[in-house]
Design a protein around this motif. Structure first.
Motif, mmCIF file in Angstrom:
data_model
loop_
_atom_site.group_PDB
_atom_site.id
_atom_site.type_symbol
_atom_site.label_atom_id
_atom_site.label_comp_id
_atom_site.label_asym_id
_atom_site.label_seq_id
_atom_site.Cartn_x
_atom_site.Cartn_y
_atom_site.Cartn_z
ATOM 1 N N LEU A 1 43.617 38.369 58.989
ATOM 2 C CA LEU A 1 44.381 37.186 59.017
ATOM 3 C C LEU A 1 45.172 36.953 60.227
ATOM 4 O O LEU A 1 45.289 35.572 60.362
ATOM 5 N N LEU B 1 44.795 49.332 54.104
ATOM 6 C CA LEU B 1 44.857 48.043 53.547
ATOM 7 C C LEU B 1 45.631 47.198 54.290
ATOM 8 O O LEU B 1 44.997 45.920 54.681
ATOM 9 N N LEU B 2 46.690 47.292 54.593
ATOM 10 C CA LEU B 2 47.693 46.237 55.495
ATOM 11 C C LEU B 2 47.032 45.971 56.884
ATOM 12 O O LEU B 2 47.120 44.926 56.856
ATOM 13 N N VAL C 1 47.552 52.436 51.268
ATOM 14 C CA VAL C 1 48.141 50.919 51.298
ATOM 15 C C VAL C 1 48.201 50.359 52.914
ATOM 16 O O VAL C 1 48.194 49.216 53.318
ATOM 17 N N VAL C 2 48.691 51.457 53.666
ATOM 18 C CA VAL C 2 48.913 51.276 55.215
ATOM 19 C C VAL C 2 47.502 50.726 55.583
ATOM 20 O O VAL C 2 47.478 49.588 56.497
ATOM 21 N N MET D 1 49.274 55.843 52.102
ATOM 22 C CA MET D 1 48.086 55.782 53.685
ATOM 23 C C MET D 1 47.148 54.737 53.253
ATOM 24 O O MET D 1 46.586 54.082 54.036
ATOM 25 N N LEU E 1 43.714 43.875 56.626
ATOM 26 C CA LEU E 1 44.134 42.547 56.064
ATOM 27 C C LEU E 1 44.924 41.906 57.281
ATOM 28 O O LEU E 1 44.483 40.874 57.466
ATOM 29 N N GLY E 2 45.920 42.578 57.673
ATOM 30 C CA GLY E 2 46.627 41.946 58.947
ATOM 31 C C GLY E 2 45.736 41.719 60.403
ATOM 32 O O GLY E 2 45.900 40.560 60.824
#
Lengths: 100, 645, 170
Positions: free
Chosen positions: B643, B635-636, B632-633, B630, B639-640
């Motif tokens: 970016l 974080l993604l 990492v999700v 979770m 970041l997404g």
């Protein structure tokens, strides 16, 4: 000369490998080692920026990261020992009492 | 001198803290008692010094405000802990501390050997502290603090002997009486608060001087003024025991007698009178409320006096007498004779405190016996108590030249000259009853043949009790000389002293009819005749036959029973208000609204949450790796968003 | 192609391969040994960046102290292979690699921002700042407070480890 992006790509790849290890492996000690891997990839980023920007702060921080990693190793492995003593296993799927 | 006003309030606070925190460990009753007494006695001296300073300064400089600190500051709304030292408040302060000091000294003797001796003095000091805040406050909020504070002390002291039985309508022990006083006062306090809110809405301030300054530009007959003054008066009916909220005062006699003397006769119950006098300008702007005040006052005077005719408990008689005398004060305020009302507050404090303390002395001597039918013949046994009691009885009955004569006569004369003949007639009838029941009580208690049991050995009380009695009796004799009316060649010093406080209010009242001195003499004569006849009948009937009540009961049973049962007012309140309220609370509010609706809503909410969380907690597997996934999700996503977003 | 460039690519390849081996070996002992390889490779990469002090500490602290501790624990517990790694697959064994690949994509996208200017060649300053003398001076002047804190942290970790690893909790 090698541009900094090569160092950073190497760091990103190693970080991702460490991350994948943390998410998939079940042996607590291997997970612990994967975390060390991730820490090291971050260290590489710090050192690379330190060298390309000519700022020593990056290398100082790496020093502190190592200090923290050492502390973490001592405590983490002690926890693994205590865990093994109680569960006769280092499989983290056996350690799921952290709920409800 | 007025800068030292803070000291007046400080000393009772010190006494309260010392006795409250350490009183339990002080072995000597005398030390506790004198700490408590001096905490009230020293402020009296300070107040006297301030009065002396005020006498020596010109009239315009006599009213001052001393700000101690900012209490509440919220935007433009500011309340200071500030004391207003003027002619009215210093007079009240002197009464509170002076009479209070005497009653404190008396309590040293009266409460001797009581388990809660230090507690008693702590409460008394707390009361004095709150009462001084009430009378000295320069704004409604601080006054309300004192107002609630004295209410709290009244509650604490009525229930002081909390393990004792006390009989009354739906009352079985002292705690019930204390609760009754508290609840009835709540009604009044609520109205007082509403009045306060209305004042703030209307004037944007709660400081007396600001409110009065803005109010002085208004024309009389304003409807907002009517509601403000009416609400404040309802507050006063609670605290000062007027119809319809007077029912708590007679039951307040469950407390120790010094409490009855201090709180339920001399000081706290006059807070309402003081409050109305303090707001005299607002009342002058609302003639309709003035009329209501006068009528309620007169009605209370006569209703309470008539109930007092048929009571057998020595303290109950005095309690109804107090209610009746408070009625007189409101009658005076209602017809615009503010000075007369305050004058009666003062004289009443003297003679009623003396009477209560005297009754306490009698109760003490008779070993907690309060029924006057079981007394008699006590005069030779306890002469000091008898004579002070007698003097005070003469004073309350209005015998010239005792203090009660001047104040009561001024009220009756104002009722006639500024009010109507009807108000005067009611007041005069109440005065006749007052004289009658007072001498019925004096005769039954002190004269005739002893009717007490042989095993009782009445004795005169110790000096700590008799000296305050003597001082108060002396004041009951001389207190009236402050207000000798012009018709008798007096200067009416009190009237001139208080005139600046009431000046603006009096300007807005219709001027009284001018009557000749002859008329005034006639009315005085009638007053005297009333007093003397009440005295004569009361004494003659009950001296000849202590059981005369039985004769009355036999001849006019209905009337007598109505009086002795207090017009069934308590029963009426129980049936008309309390029982329906309790029934509604129990059957509707408790079972339907609380249990079904509110509990149902709250529990339902909990159940809905629980069922949702039952689903959601499946996410909490307890496996650290799923949590890491979770992270990492997350974080993604972050970041997404940065970016690609 | 200078020697340094070749050295970097060789070491980078060694690092990535050893890292992959770390997460795929079933025997923890093998994984630990490959991790040491990875650390040594990284130490070499640090040297290409003229970071002598970090490179030395990397070998001393990581490859030396920490990994010895890890190996010691593995041997102490006498751990066997992760037998059922492929038998009891959970959703995490699929989601882990997918998430990681997504993460790699985003990280590489981030790296694309860093180019041009001073990012193309190593700063000439780097030969000076990587020395033990410079790092030591910095640690005891500008970073003396964090340095002392780090020592406290290590002390706390030591006490914590002793307490946790004791046979019986008091």
């Amino acid at each position: 000369m090698i541009p900094i992006s090569h160092y950073l790509i190497l760091s990103a790849v190693m970080f991702t490998i460490g991350c994948a290890g943390v998410l998939t492996r079940r042996n607590a000690i291997i997970i612990f080692m994967c975390i060390e891997l991730m820490l090291n990839s971050v260290n590489l980023t710090f050192v690379a920026f330190s060298a390309y920007l000519g700022d020593s702060a990056g290398q100082i921080i790496v020093f502190f990261v190592m200090a923290v990693a050492a502390a973490e190793a001592a405590v983490g492995l002690a926890i693994v020992l205590a865990l093994f003593r109680n569960k006769k296993s280092v499989d983290i799927n056996d350690v799921n009492i952290l709920k409800w | 001198m007025h800068h030292y006003v803070g000291l007046i309030v400080l000393f009772p606070l010190i006494g309260l803290i010392v006795n409250g925190l350490f009183g339990r460990h002080i072995r000597s009753e005398r030390v506790v008692g004198w700490i408590g007494s001096l905490a009230v006695g020293i402020p009296f001296l300070v107040a006297a010094a301030i009065l002396y300073g005020m006498l020596g300064s010109p009239v315009e400089e006599r009213s001052n405000t001393v700000t101690l600190f900012t209490w509440i500051a919220a935007g433009s709304f500011q309340v200071n802990a500030a004391y207003q030292v003027d002619q009215l408040s210093i007079l009240m302060t002197l009464i509170v501390t002076g009479v209070g000091f005497l009653i404190h000294v008396y309590s040293i003797g009266y409460m001797h050997g009581d388990r809660g001796f230090w507690r008693f003095f702590t409460y008394l000091n707390l009361f004095i502290f709150a009462m001084l805040n009430l009378v000295l406050a320069d704004n409604y909020v601080l006054m309300f603090l004192g107002w609630e504070g004295v209410g709290l002390c009244s509650y604490l002291l009525i229930g002081f002997w909390y393990e004792k039985k006390f009989a009354g309508t739906s009352i079985t022990w002292t705690g019930d009486a204390a609760n009754k006083a508290f609840w009835v006062n709540r009604i009044g306090d609520f109205a007082f608060m509403l009045g306060m809110f209305l004042i703030f809405r209307e004037f944007g301030s709660l400081t007396f001087s600001t409110v009065m300054d803005s109010a002085s530009s208004l024309a009389p007959g304003n409807s907002t003024m009517f509601w403000i003054t009416l609400l404040l008066f309802i507050g006063a009916t609670g605290k000062s025991a007027q119809i319809p909220l007077f029912v708590w005062l007679p039951d307040a006699m469950a407390g120790p007698t010094p409490v009855s003397a201090l709180i339920h006769a001399a000081t706290m119950v006059t807070a309402g009178v003081y409050m109305v006098a303090r707001n005299s300008l607002l009342y002058a702007l609302a003639p309709d409320t003035m009329m209501i005040v006068a009528v309620i006052g007169a009605l209370t005077a006569i209703v309470a006096a008539s109930i007092g005719l048929a009571q057998n408990d020595i303290k109950k008689v005095l309690a109804y007498s107090t209610v009746s005398q408070l009625g007189y004060m409101f009658l005076a305020l209602g017809v615009g004779a503010f000075t007369a009302g305050i004058f009666h507050v003062m004289t009443h404090a003297f003679f009623k405190a003396c009477l209560f303390l005297g009754s306490g002395s009698v109760i003490h001597a008779m070993h907690e016996e309060q029924d006057i039918r079981k007394m008699g013949g006590l005069a030779p046994v306890m002469p000091k108590t008898y004579y002070t009691f007698l003097i005070s009885s003469f004073a309350i009955a209005g015998f010239p030249p005792l203090s009660g004569f001047f104040s009561k006569d001024e009220i009756l004369w104002s009722a006639f000259s500024q009010g109507s003949v009807l108000l005067w007639a009611v007041g005069a009838l109440a005065a006749l009853m007052t004289a009658f029941y007072m001498f019925r009580m004096v005769t039954l208690t002190f004269l005739g043949t002893p009717r007490w049991a042989k095993d009782k050995h009445p004795h005169e009380s110790p000096p700590t009790m008799t000296i305050p009695l003597i001082v108060l009796a002396f004041l009951a004799v001389t207190g009236g000389f402050l207000g000798i009316p012009a018709a008798l060649g007096g200067g009416n010093a009190l009237h001139h002293w208080l005139h600046p406080v009431f000046e603006r209010a009096l300007d807005r009242l219709p001027t009284a009819h001018e009557y000749s001195h002859m008329t005034e003499y006639l009315f005085m004569l009638v007053s005297v005749v009333i007093g003397v006849s009440g005295f004569w009948f009361g004494r003659k009937i009950y001296l000849a036959n202590p059981d005369a009540d039985d004769t009355f009961a036999a001849k006019a049973g209905g009337v007598f029973r109505t009086l002795s049962r207090k017009y069934y007012i308590d029963e009426g309140y129980m049936r008309g208000i309390v029982n329906p309220l309790v029934a509604t609370s129990d059957r509707f509010l408790s079972r339907v609204v609380d249990t079904a609706l509110i509990d149902g809503f709250v529990n339902g909410l909990a159940k809905v949450t629980a069922s949702f969380s039952g689903v959601l907690r499946l996410v909490q597997t307890g496996v650290v790796q799923s949590y890491a996934s979770m992270i990492v999700v997350g974080l993604l996503l972050v970041l997404g968003l940065i970016l690609l977003g | 192609m200078t020697f340094e460039t070749i050295l970097f690519y060789v070491l980078a390849l060694a690092g990535i391969v050893s890292a992959l081996l770390v997460i795929t070996r079933r025997n923890p002992m093998h994984a630990a040994l490959f991790l040491i390889v990875n650390f040594v490779a990284l130490a070499g990469i640090y040297l290409t960046l003229h970071a002598q002090f970090v490179a030395i500490t990397q070998v001393l602290v990581y490859a030396g102290a920490i990994m010895v501790l890890v190996l010691f624990v593995i041997m102490l517990l006498n751990l066997q292979n992760e037998q059922d790694l492929f038998e009891k697959r959970s959703w995490r064994s699929y989601s882990g690699p997918i998430l990681s690949l997504l993460l790699l994509a985003l990280l590489l996208r981030t790296v694309a921002f860093v180019s041009g200017g001073s990012f193309d060649r190593i700063s000439p300053e780097s030969e000076r700042i990587g020395t033990v003398a410079n790092i030591g001076q910095q640690l005891f002047t500008a970073f003396v407070f964090p340095f002392e804190m780090a020592s406290l942290l290590l002390l706390a970790a030591m006490v914590g480890a002793v307490i946790l690893a004791k046979k019986r909790f008091p």
